[in-house]
Design a protein around this motif. Structure first.
Motif, PDB file in Angstrom:
ATOM      1  N   ALA A  55      -7.393  -0.284  -1.367  1.00 46.48           N
ATOM      2  CA  ALA A  55      -7.601   0.682  -2.452  1.00 46.48           C
ATOM      3  C   ALA A  55      -8.378   1.907  -1.980  1.00 46.48           C
ATOM      4  N   THR A  56      -9.150   1.761  -0.913  1.00 47.05           N
ATOM      5  CA  THR A  56      -9.913   2.898  -0.390  1.00 47.05           C
ATOM      6  C   THR A  56      -9.041   3.845   0.424  1.00 47.05           C
ATOM      7  N   ASP A  70     -10.576  -2.705   2.289  1.00 50.99           N
ATOM      8  CA  ASP A  70      -9.945  -2.671   0.971  1.00 50.99           C
ATOM      9  C   ASP A  70      -8.845  -1.611   0.955  1.00 50.99           C
ATOM     10  N   HIS A  91       0.835  -1.203   0.000  1.00 44.86           N
ATOM     11  CA  HIS A  91       0.000   0.000   0.000  1.00 44.86           C
ATOM     12  C   HIS A  91       0.871   1.255   0.000  1.00 44.86           C
ATOM     13  N   PHE A 111      -7.908   1.082   5.905  1.00 44.86           N
ATOM     14  CA  PHE A 111      -8.024  -0.344   6.212  1.00 44.86           C
ATOM     15  C   PHE A 111      -7.129  -0.675   7.392  1.00 44.86           C
TER      16      PHE A 111
END
Length: 437
Positions: A361-362, A359, A203, A365
Protein backbone atom coordinates in the motif's frame (compact mmCIF):
# COMPACT_ATOMS: atom_id res chain seq x y z
CA UNK A 1 42.18 -19.61 -18.55
CA UNK A 2 42.20 -19.44 -22.36
CA UNK A 3 45.27 -18.58 -24.32
CA UNK A 4 45.11 -15.03 -25.75
CA UNK A 5 44.02 -14.80 -29.36
CA UNK A 6 46.76 -15.29 -31.90
CA UNK A 7 47.19 -12.47 -34.37
CA UNK A 8 44.62 -12.84 -37.14
CA UNK A 9 45.11 -11.65 -40.72
CA UNK A 10 44.25 -8.03 -41.34
CA UNK A 11 40.74 -6.91 -42.24
CA UNK A 12 39.56 -8.34 -45.55
CA UNK A 13 42.29 -11.02 -45.81
CA UNK A 14 39.98 -13.87 -44.73
CA UNK A 15 36.22 -14.44 -44.63
CA UNK A 16 34.66 -12.26 -41.95
CA UNK A 17 32.76 -13.05 -38.81
CA UNK A 18 29.20 -12.70 -40.10
CA UNK A 19 26.54 -11.57 -37.63
CA UNK A 20 22.91 -12.08 -38.65
CA UNK A 21 20.83 -9.54 -36.74
CA UNK A 22 21.58 -6.01 -35.55
CA UNK A 23 19.68 -5.82 -32.30
CA UNK A 24 21.34 -5.42 -28.91
CA UNK A 25 23.10 -8.78 -29.09
CA UNK A 26 24.29 -8.58 -32.69
CA UNK A 27 25.72 -5.09 -32.32
CA UNK A 28 27.32 -6.04 -28.99
CA UNK A 29 29.07 -9.04 -30.62
CA UNK A 30 30.50 -6.78 -33.31
CA UNK A 31 31.64 -4.19 -30.76
CA UNK A 32 32.98 -6.89 -28.47
CA UNK A 33 35.09 -8.46 -31.20
CA UNK A 34 36.80 -5.16 -31.95
CA UNK A 35 37.24 -4.37 -28.25
CA UNK A 36 38.93 -7.75 -27.79
CA UNK A 37 41.38 -7.13 -30.61
CA UNK A 38 39.74 -8.97 -33.51
CA UNK A 39 41.39 -7.68 -36.68
CA UNK A 40 39.49 -9.78 -39.20
CA UNK A 41 36.45 -8.60 -41.08
CA UNK A 42 33.03 -8.19 -39.47
CA UNK A 43 29.85 -8.26 -41.56
CA UNK A 44 26.65 -7.23 -39.76
CA UNK A 45 23.31 -7.99 -41.42
CA UNK A 46 20.49 -5.65 -40.41
CA UNK A 47 16.94 -6.51 -41.48
CA UNK A 48 15.88 -2.88 -40.91
CA UNK A 49 17.18 0.03 -42.94
CA UNK A 50 17.79 2.54 -40.17
CA UNK A 51 20.67 2.64 -37.71
CA UNK A 52 20.23 -0.13 -35.06
CA UNK A 53 18.26 1.29 -32.14
CA UNK A 54 17.22 0.65 -28.55
CA UNK A 55 14.17 -1.63 -28.16
CA UNK A 56 12.93 -1.11 -24.56
CA UNK A 57 11.86 2.52 -25.12
CA UNK A 58 9.42 1.46 -27.85
CA UNK A 59 6.72 0.46 -25.36
CA UNK A 60 7.73 3.07 -22.78
CA UNK A 61 9.06 6.52 -23.70
CA UNK A 62 8.29 6.46 -27.44
CA UNK A 63 4.54 6.00 -26.89
CA UNK A 64 4.22 8.97 -24.57
CA UNK A 65 2.28 11.93 -25.93
CA UNK A 66 4.72 14.64 -26.98
CA UNK A 67 7.80 12.41 -26.87
CA UNK A 68 10.21 12.48 -29.84
CA UNK A 69 9.53 9.92 -32.56
CA UNK A 70 13.17 8.88 -32.60
CA UNK A 71 14.56 5.96 -30.61
CA UNK A 72 18.09 6.12 -29.24
CA UNK A 73 20.59 4.30 -31.44
CA UNK A 74 22.77 1.52 -30.07
CA UNK A 75 25.86 2.96 -31.76
CA UNK A 76 26.26 5.99 -33.98
CA UNK A 77 26.98 5.40 -37.67
CA UNK A 78 30.50 6.72 -37.16
CA UNK A 79 31.20 3.80 -34.79
CA UNK A 80 30.63 1.23 -37.52
CA UNK A 81 32.82 3.20 -39.90
CA UNK A 82 35.63 3.76 -37.41
CA UNK A 83 35.64 0.10 -36.32
CA UNK A 84 35.50 -1.21 -39.89
CA UNK A 85 32.24 -3.04 -39.30
CA UNK A 86 30.46 -3.57 -42.61
CA UNK A 87 26.71 -3.17 -41.99
CA UNK A 88 24.28 -4.26 -44.70
CA UNK A 89 20.96 -2.53 -44.03
CA UNK A 90 17.64 -3.96 -45.19
CA UNK A 91 19.24 -7.35 -45.82
CA UNK A 92 18.39 -10.71 -44.26
CA UNK A 93 19.89 -14.19 -44.47
CA UNK A 94 17.90 -16.72 -46.49
CA UNK A 95 19.90 -19.89 -45.87
CA UNK A 96 23.14 -21.24 -44.47
CA UNK A 97 25.48 -23.68 -46.22
CA UNK A 98 27.34 -25.01 -43.19
CA UNK A 99 29.60 -27.30 -45.19
CA UNK A 100 30.72 -24.50 -47.49
CA UNK A 101 30.55 -21.89 -44.71
CA UNK A 102 28.51 -19.48 -46.79
CA UNK A 103 25.22 -17.62 -46.32
CA UNK A 104 22.74 -16.79 -49.07
CA UNK A 105 21.37 -13.26 -48.56
CA UNK A 106 17.98 -11.82 -49.47
CA UNK A 107 19.54 -9.75 -52.29
CA UNK A 108 20.72 -12.95 -54.00
CA UNK A 109 24.38 -12.60 -53.06
CA UNK A 110 26.31 -15.30 -51.24
CA UNK A 111 28.96 -14.51 -48.61
CA UNK A 112 31.56 -16.72 -46.96
CA UNK A 113 32.12 -16.61 -43.22
CA UNK A 114 34.94 -17.52 -40.86
CA UNK A 115 32.49 -17.74 -37.95
CA UNK A 116 28.75 -17.15 -38.08
CA UNK A 117 26.74 -15.56 -35.25
CA UNK A 118 22.93 -15.84 -35.34
CA UNK A 119 21.35 -12.98 -33.38
CA UNK A 120 17.95 -12.89 -35.06
CA UNK A 121 16.02 -12.18 -31.84
CA UNK A 122 12.31 -12.85 -31.55
CA UNK A 123 9.04 -11.70 -33.06
CA UNK A 124 5.61 -11.02 -31.64
CA UNK A 125 3.49 -14.13 -31.29
CA UNK A 126 0.63 -13.71 -33.76
CA UNK A 127 -3.04 -14.04 -32.97
CA UNK A 128 -4.60 -17.02 -34.73
CA UNK A 129 -8.31 -16.20 -34.37
CA UNK A 130 -10.64 -15.18 -37.20
CA UNK A 131 -10.15 -11.51 -38.04
CA UNK A 132 -6.61 -11.35 -36.68
CA UNK A 133 -5.42 -10.07 -40.06
CA UNK A 134 -7.78 -7.11 -40.17
CA UNK A 135 -6.21 -3.64 -40.41
CA UNK A 136 -6.05 -2.13 -36.95
CA UNK A 137 -4.85 -5.31 -35.22
CA UNK A 138 -1.37 -4.42 -34.09
CA UNK A 139 1.72 -5.89 -32.49
CA UNK A 140 4.65 -3.98 -31.00
CA UNK A 141 8.14 -5.08 -31.90
CA UNK A 142 9.75 -2.44 -34.11
CA UNK A 143 10.02 1.35 -34.19
CA UNK A 144 7.52 1.47 -37.05
CA UNK A 145 5.10 -0.62 -34.95
CA UNK A 146 5.45 1.85 -32.08
CA UNK A 147 4.97 4.95 -34.23
CA UNK A 148 1.93 3.45 -35.95
CA UNK A 149 0.39 2.64 -32.58
CA UNK A 150 1.25 6.05 -31.14
CA UNK A 151 -0.73 7.79 -33.88
CA UNK A 152 -3.82 5.80 -32.88
CA UNK A 153 -3.61 6.52 -29.14
CA UNK A 154 -5.76 9.64 -29.12
CA UNK A 155 -8.16 10.91 -26.48
CA UNK A 156 -11.39 8.91 -26.44
CA UNK A 157 -10.07 6.02 -28.55
CA UNK A 158 -11.24 2.61 -27.37
CA UNK A 159 -8.16 0.43 -26.94
CA UNK A 160 -8.43 -3.34 -26.47
CA UNK A 161 -5.21 -5.01 -25.37
CA UNK A 162 -4.98 -8.80 -25.56
CA UNK A 163 -2.51 -10.02 -22.96
CA UNK A 164 -1.43 -8.56 -19.61
CA UNK A 165 2.32 -9.07 -19.83
CA UNK A 166 5.00 -6.38 -19.82
CA UNK A 167 4.19 -5.08 -23.31
CA UNK A 168 0.43 -5.11 -22.81
CA UNK A 169 0.63 -3.25 -19.52
CA UNK A 170 3.17 -0.70 -20.72
CA UNK A 171 0.94 0.08 -23.69
CA UNK A 172 -2.09 0.23 -21.36
CA UNK A 173 -0.28 2.84 -19.27
CA UNK A 174 0.61 4.93 -22.33
CA UNK A 175 -2.92 4.66 -23.72
CA UNK A 176 -4.51 5.68 -20.41
CA UNK A 177 -2.17 8.67 -20.17
CA UNK A 178 -3.30 9.70 -23.66
CA UNK A 179 -6.93 9.70 -22.54
CA UNK A 180 -7.97 6.43 -24.19
CA UNK A 181 -10.58 4.02 -22.86
CA UNK A 182 -8.45 0.95 -22.12
CA UNK A 183 -9.59 -2.64 -21.68
CA UNK A 184 -7.06 -5.42 -21.07
CA UNK A 185 -8.23 -8.95 -21.90
CA UNK A 186 -6.16 -11.61 -20.11
CA UNK A 187 -6.70 -15.38 -20.27
CA UNK A 188 -5.07 -15.99 -16.87
CA UNK A 189 -6.47 -14.79 -13.54
CA UNK A 190 -3.99 -11.95 -12.93
CA UNK A 191 -1.54 -9.65 -14.69
CA UNK A 192 2.07 -10.69 -15.43
CA UNK A 193 1.28 -14.20 -14.13
CA UNK A 194 4.14 -15.75 -16.11
CA UNK A 195 6.84 -13.60 -14.57
CA UNK A 196 5.78 -12.65 -11.05
CA UNK A 197 3.75 -13.64 -7.98
CA UNK A 198 0.26 -12.65 -6.88
CA UNK A 199 1.29 -9.80 -4.52
CA UNK A 200 3.11 -7.98 -7.34
CA UNK A 201 0.34 -8.73 -9.84
CA UNK A 202 -2.33 -7.34 -7.54
CA UNK A 203 -0.29 -4.23 -6.81
CA UNK A 204 0.00 -3.37 -10.50
CA UNK A 205 -3.62 -4.24 -11.15
CA UNK A 206 -4.64 -1.71 -8.48
CA UNK A 207 -2.19 0.83 -9.92
CA UNK A 208 -3.73 0.56 -13.38
CA UNK A 209 -7.20 0.77 -11.85
CA UNK A 210 -6.33 4.21 -10.52
CA UNK A 211 -5.97 5.28 -14.15
CA UNK A 212 -9.27 3.68 -15.18
CA UNK A 213 -7.74 0.72 -16.99
CA UNK A 214 -10.30 -2.09 -17.06
CA UNK A 215 -9.19 -5.71 -16.69
CA UNK A 216 -11.14 -8.78 -17.81
CA UNK A 217 -9.56 -11.99 -16.56
CA UNK A 218 -10.31 -15.48 -17.87
CA UNK A 219 -10.98 -13.87 -21.24
CA UNK A 220 -10.44 -16.18 -24.20
CA UNK A 221 -10.49 -14.15 -27.42
CA UNK A 222 -12.25 -16.08 -30.19
CA UNK A 223 -12.60 -13.51 -32.97
CA UNK A 224 -11.99 -9.96 -34.10
CA UNK A 225 -14.67 -8.40 -36.26
CA UNK A 226 -15.17 -5.26 -38.31
CA UNK A 227 -15.94 -3.92 -41.75
CA UNK A 228 -12.67 -3.12 -43.49
CA UNK A 229 -10.80 -2.88 -40.19
CA UNK A 230 -10.94 -4.17 -36.61
CA UNK A 231 -13.89 -2.74 -34.69
CA UNK A 232 -14.61 -5.21 -31.88
CA UNK A 233 -13.13 -8.15 -30.03
CA UNK A 234 -15.25 -11.21 -29.20
CA UNK A 235 -14.52 -13.56 -26.27
CA UNK A 236 -15.59 -17.15 -25.71
CA UNK A 237 -18.55 -16.20 -23.50
CA UNK A 238 -19.97 -14.04 -26.28
CA UNK A 239 -18.99 -10.68 -24.78
CA UNK A 240 -18.30 -7.96 -27.34
CA UNK A 241 -15.64 -5.33 -26.66
CA UNK A 242 -15.82 -2.37 -29.09
CA UNK A 243 -12.35 -1.25 -30.11
CA UNK A 244 -10.77 1.40 -32.30
CA UNK A 245 -7.34 -0.07 -31.60
CA UNK A 246 -6.50 -3.73 -30.91
CA UNK A 247 -3.04 -4.68 -29.63
CA UNK A 248 -1.91 -8.30 -29.42
CA UNK A 249 0.56 -8.63 -26.57
CA UNK A 250 0.59 -12.41 -26.16
CA UNK A 251 4.31 -13.04 -26.01
CA UNK A 252 7.09 -13.63 -28.52
CA UNK A 253 8.56 -16.46 -30.58
CA UNK A 254 12.28 -17.01 -31.30
CA UNK A 255 13.35 -16.36 -34.89
CA UNK A 256 15.03 -19.76 -35.12
CA UNK A 257 13.95 -20.78 -38.63
CA UNK A 258 17.28 -19.89 -40.27
CA UNK A 259 19.10 -22.13 -37.79
CA UNK A 260 16.55 -24.94 -37.89
CA UNK A 261 16.57 -25.05 -41.70
CA UNK A 262 20.36 -25.38 -41.55
CA UNK A 263 20.05 -28.41 -39.28
CA UNK A 264 21.17 -26.72 -36.09
CA UNK A 265 19.62 -28.09 -32.91
CA UNK A 266 16.64 -26.00 -31.79
CA UNK A 267 13.99 -26.40 -29.10
CA UNK A 268 11.95 -23.21 -28.66
CA UNK A 269 15.22 -21.41 -29.30
CA UNK A 270 18.60 -22.28 -30.77
CA UNK A 271 20.42 -24.51 -28.30
CA UNK A 272 23.77 -23.05 -27.24
CA UNK A 273 26.39 -23.89 -24.64
CA UNK A 274 27.99 -21.56 -22.10
CA UNK A 275 30.14 -19.98 -24.83
CA UNK A 276 27.25 -19.38 -27.22
CA UNK A 277 28.19 -22.26 -29.54
CA UNK A 278 25.46 -24.12 -31.40
CA UNK A 279 25.61 -27.76 -32.48
CA UNK A 280 28.01 -26.55 -35.22
CA UNK A 281 31.27 -25.28 -33.65
CA UNK A 282 31.65 -22.67 -36.40
CA UNK A 283 28.20 -21.20 -35.68
CA UNK A 284 27.25 -19.21 -32.58
CA UNK A 285 23.98 -17.67 -31.42
CA UNK A 286 23.15 -14.97 -28.89
CA UNK A 287 20.19 -13.10 -27.46
CA UNK A 288 16.45 -13.78 -27.39
CA UNK A 289 16.74 -16.50 -30.03
CA UNK A 290 18.78 -18.84 -27.81
CA UNK A 291 17.96 -21.54 -25.30
CA UNK A 292 20.67 -22.48 -22.82
CA UNK A 293 21.40 -24.01 -19.44
CA UNK A 294 21.17 -21.63 -16.50
CA UNK A 295 24.55 -21.39 -14.72
CA UNK A 296 22.64 -20.74 -11.48
CA UNK A 297 20.28 -23.70 -11.17
CA UNK A 298 20.88 -25.87 -14.24
CA UNK A 299 17.44 -25.18 -15.74
CA UNK A 300 16.89 -24.95 -19.48
CA UNK A 301 15.75 -21.41 -20.27
CA UNK A 302 15.24 -18.80 -22.95
CA UNK A 303 15.49 -15.25 -21.64
CA UNK A 304 14.06 -12.12 -23.22
CA UNK A 305 16.07 -9.32 -21.65
CA UNK A 306 18.80 -6.87 -22.60
CA UNK A 307 21.10 -8.06 -19.83
CA UNK A 308 21.17 -11.61 -21.21
CA UNK A 309 21.59 -10.40 -24.79
CA UNK A 310 24.68 -8.40 -23.83
CA UNK A 311 26.12 -11.11 -21.59
CA UNK A 312 25.81 -13.75 -24.30
CA UNK A 313 27.32 -11.37 -26.84
CA UNK A 314 30.34 -10.95 -24.58
CA UNK A 315 30.78 -14.71 -24.25
CA UNK A 316 30.56 -15.20 -28.02
CA UNK A 317 33.12 -12.45 -28.71
CA UNK A 318 35.39 -13.87 -26.01
CA UNK A 319 35.25 -17.41 -27.40
CA UNK A 320 35.89 -16.34 -30.99
CA UNK A 321 38.94 -14.36 -29.86
CA UNK A 322 40.04 -17.13 -27.46
CA UNK A 323 39.77 -14.96 -24.37
CA UNK A 324 37.97 -15.21 -21.06
CA UNK A 325 34.47 -13.81 -20.78
CA UNK A 326 33.08 -12.00 -17.79
CA UNK A 327 31.66 -14.17 -15.01
CA UNK A 328 28.01 -15.18 -15.54
CA UNK A 329 25.60 -12.56 -14.23
CA UNK A 330 22.21 -13.09 -12.63
CA UNK A 331 19.57 -12.16 -15.21
CA UNK A 332 17.52 -9.10 -14.45
CA UNK A 333 14.48 -7.46 -16.00
CA UNK A 334 12.44 -4.28 -15.61
CA UNK A 335 9.21 -2.62 -16.58
CA UNK A 336 7.84 0.87 -15.94
CA UNK A 337 4.07 1.38 -15.73
CA UNK A 338 2.47 4.72 -14.78
CA UNK A 339 5.91 5.84 -13.62
CA UNK A 340 6.31 2.90 -11.22
CA UNK A 341 9.39 0.74 -11.81
CA UNK A 342 9.42 -3.01 -11.20
CA UNK A 343 12.88 -4.58 -11.23
CA UNK A 344 13.36 -8.33 -11.11
CA UNK A 345 16.55 -10.24 -10.33
CA UNK A 346 16.78 -13.95 -11.05
CA UNK A 347 14.12 -16.22 -12.53
CA UNK A 348 11.17 -17.08 -10.30
CA UNK A 349 9.63 -20.57 -10.31
CA UNK A 350 5.91 -20.99 -9.57
CA UNK A 351 6.56 -23.24 -6.57
CA UNK A 352 9.08 -20.91 -4.88
CA UNK A 353 8.28 -19.72 -1.35
CA UNK A 354 7.02 -16.12 -1.53
CA UNK A 355 8.01 -13.56 1.12
CA UNK A 356 6.73 -9.98 1.00
CA UNK A 357 9.01 -7.28 2.43
CA UNK A 358 7.08 -4.14 3.28
CA UNK A 359 3.54 -2.93 2.72
CA UNK A 360 2.43 -2.77 -0.96
CA UNK A 361 0.00 0.00 0.00
CA UNK A 362 2.97 2.33 0.49
CA UNK A 363 4.07 1.79 -3.11
CA UNK A 364 7.54 0.69 -1.99
CA UNK A 365 8.11 -2.99 -1.24
CA UNK A 366 9.89 -6.14 -2.36
CA UNK A 367 9.02 -9.78 -2.82
CA UNK A 368 11.74 -12.38 -2.43
CA UNK A 369 11.52 -15.98 -3.60
CA UNK A 370 13.17 -18.85 -1.76
CA UNK A 371 13.91 -22.20 -3.38
CA UNK A 372 15.03 -24.92 -0.97
CA UNK A 373 15.71 -22.13 1.50
CA UNK A 374 18.01 -20.22 -0.84
CA UNK A 375 17.31 -16.86 -2.44
CA UNK A 376 16.38 -17.58 -6.05
CA UNK A 377 14.74 -14.38 -7.29
CA UNK A 378 13.46 -11.01 -6.13
CA UNK A 379 10.98 -8.40 -7.31
CA UNK A 380 11.50 -4.83 -6.12
CA UNK A 381 9.01 -2.01 -6.55
CA UNK A 382 10.60 1.43 -6.11
CA UNK A 383 13.09 -0.28 -3.80
CA UNK A 384 16.61 -0.20 -5.19
CA UNK A 385 18.02 -0.87 -1.72
CA UNK A 386 16.85 -4.49 -2.01
CA UNK A 387 17.59 -4.99 -5.70
CA UNK A 388 21.35 -4.65 -5.56
CA UNK A 389 22.03 -7.03 -2.65
CA UNK A 390 19.46 -9.49 -4.02
CA UNK A 391 21.47 -9.96 -7.20
CA UNK A 392 24.56 -10.77 -5.17
CA UNK A 393 22.79 -13.17 -2.81
CA UNK A 394 21.05 -14.97 -5.68
CA UNK A 395 24.38 -15.49 -7.43
CA UNK A 396 25.83 -16.95 -4.25
CA UNK A 397 22.75 -19.19 -3.75
CA UNK A 398 22.57 -17.88 -0.20
CA UNK A 399 20.32 -19.40 2.45
CA UNK A 400 17.90 -16.81 3.83
CA UNK A 401 16.07 -16.66 7.15
CA UNK A 402 12.38 -16.25 6.14
CA UNK A 403 11.47 -14.37 9.31
CA UNK A 404 14.26 -11.85 8.95
CA UNK A 405 13.60 -11.50 5.22
CA UNK A 406 9.98 -10.57 5.90
CA UNK A 407 11.02 -7.58 8.03
CA UNK A 408 11.65 -4.58 5.74
CA UNK A 409 13.50 -2.87 8.59
CA UNK A 410 16.26 -5.47 8.36
CA UNK A 411 18.58 -5.08 5.37
CA UNK A 412 18.30 -8.08 3.08
CA UNK A 413 22.02 -8.69 3.42
CA UNK A 414 21.44 -9.21 7.17
CA UNK A 415 18.82 -11.92 6.58
CA UNK A 416 21.45 -14.49 5.69
CA UNK A 417 21.03 -17.78 7.51
CA UNK A 418 24.26 -19.27 8.85
CA UNK A 419 24.75 -22.40 6.78
CA UNK A 420 27.74 -24.67 7.34
CA UNK A 421 26.85 -26.58 4.17
CA UNK A 422 27.69 -24.58 1.02
CA UNK A 423 25.32 -24.59 -1.91
CA UNK A 424 25.77 -27.67 -4.05
CA UNK A 425 27.27 -26.43 -7.31
CA UNK A 426 26.82 -29.68 -9.16
CA UNK A 427 23.39 -29.21 -10.83
CA UNK A 428 24.34 -26.14 -12.84
CA UNK A 429 27.94 -27.21 -13.39
CA UNK A 430 26.93 -30.66 -14.57
CA UNK A 431 24.26 -29.29 -16.85
CA UNK A 432 26.64 -26.74 -18.35
CA UNK A 433 29.24 -29.42 -18.90
CA UNK A 434 26.67 -31.63 -20.63
CA UNK A 435 25.62 -28.72 -22.84
CA UNK A 436 29.12 -28.04 -24.11
CA UNK A 437 29.68 -29.18 -27.65
Amino acid sequence: MREPMKQEPKIGATPPVMIVGAGHSGVAVAAGLRARGWEGGILLLDAEKETPYERPPLSKELLKDGSPDESAVLRKEKFYQDKHIDRLAGITADSIDRQGRTVLLSDGSRHAYHRLVIATGSRARPLTVPGAGLPGVRALRTRDDALGLKRRLVRGARVAIIGAGYIGLEVAAAAAAAGCEVTVLEFQDRVMSRVTSAPVSHHFERLHGQYRVRFVFGAAVTAIEGVGRAERVITADGTVFPADVVLAGIGVMPNQELAADAGLECRDGILVDGDGRTSDPAVYAAGDVTRFTSPTDGASQRLECIQNALAQADRVAAHITRQDAAAPEIPWFWTVQHGVRLQTAGVRHPDDDVIVRGDPATGKFSVVYLRDGRLAAADTIANLADFRPARKLIAQRTRIDPTLAADPGIPLIDAILNDPTPADPTPADAALAAARI
